[in-house]
Write an enzyme that holds these catalytic residues in place. Structure first.
Site, short mmCIF file in Angstrom:
data_model
loop_
_atom_site.label_atom_id
_atom_site.label_comp_id
_atom_site.label_asym_id
_atom_site.label_seq_id
_atom_site.Cartn_x
_atom_site.Cartn_y
_atom_site.Cartn_z
N GLY A 39 -61.73 -34.38 -10.94
CA GLY A 39 -62.89 -35.81 -10.88
C GLY A 39 -62.02 -36.00 -9.28
O GLY A 39 -61.86 -35.72 -7.93
N CYS A 40 -62.49 -37.66 -9.52
CA CYS A 40 -62.22 -38.46 -8.25
C CYS A 40 -61.18 -38.49 -8.09
O CYS A 40 -60.20 -37.90 -8.36
CB CYS A 40 -62.31 -40.25 -8.59
SG CYS A 40 -62.25 -41.10 -7.22
N PHE A 41 -60.67 -38.21 -6.95
CA PHE A 41 -59.24 -37.66 -6.25
C PHE A 41 -58.35 -39.36 -5.89
O PHE A 41 -56.70 -38.92 -6.33
CB PHE A 41 -59.03 -37.57 -4.67
CG PHE A 41 -59.10 -38.00 -4.04
CD1 PHE A 41 -60.27 -39.48 -3.45
CD2 PHE A 41 -60.49 -36.91 -2.93
CE1 PHE A 41 -60.40 -39.82 -2.17
CE2 PHE A 41 -60.53 -37.63 -1.73
CZ PHE A 41 -61.61 -38.94 -1.11
#
Length: 177
Positions: A13-15
């Site tokens: 997902g979002c880093f």
């Protein structure tokens, strides 16, 4: 110590979320947010966000395997994101948010396959995590590095990243720096 450092390349997902957790892990020597698995060189955040480049948001971890194993890193990985949602983590939707393990060696691939098989018994839905050889990694823009520590009160950080970090700290207290 340089001889004891290995690399892992993971997308969950979002880093910002993934990076924030792994920065807390004992044995992880560095974490870089970036992009991998796409079709253009040196993509920008804006390009990756369109979903048209094929890149995933990933973190590149350097770790000391005498302190933490690749297996342990993957077990953390499967705890901090949902590997059963295709191209989605919560409200973040698109191929750039896919669950992916980019293996660096045949040993990493074998370990990842084993952990995925074990985790299949933990989740109620099938695991959709992609497992592929490591492609080129492109480091994200500087403002994305260490984002959560620099912006803990930013809305996304406070409501999405912080709970993931808290969950990690409670679940893996023995792994904290």
């Amino acid at each position: 110590m340089a001889g004891n450092v290995e690399t892992a390349l993971l997308g969950g997902g979002c880093f910002w979320c993934t990076e924030a957790v792994y920065l807390e892990v004992r044995g992880v020597t560095s974490v870089e947010s970036g992009y991998a698995g796409g079709e253009i060189a040196q993509p920008t955040y804006e390009q990756v966000c369109t979903g048209a480049t094929g890149h995933a948001e990933v973190v590149k971890l350097s770790f000391d395997p005498t302190v933490i194993s690749y297996r342990d890193l993957l077990e953390i990985f499967f705890t901090i994101h949902d590997p059963t949602t295709l191209n989605r983590q919560g409200n973040d939707v698109g191929t750039q948010y896919r669950s992916v393990i980019y293996h660096q060696s045949p040993q990493q691939e074998a370990t990842a396959r084993q952990v995925i098989a074990e985790m299949a018994h933990v989740w109620d839905a099938p695991i959709v995590t992609e497992l592929s050889p490591a492609p080129l990694f492109y480091k994200a823009e500087d403002y994305h590095q260490d984002y959560f520590r620099q912006h803990p009160m930013q809305g996304y950080c406070a409501f999405v990243v912080a709970p993931k970090v808290d969950k990690f700290k409670k679940t893996y207290a023995e792994r904290l720096r």
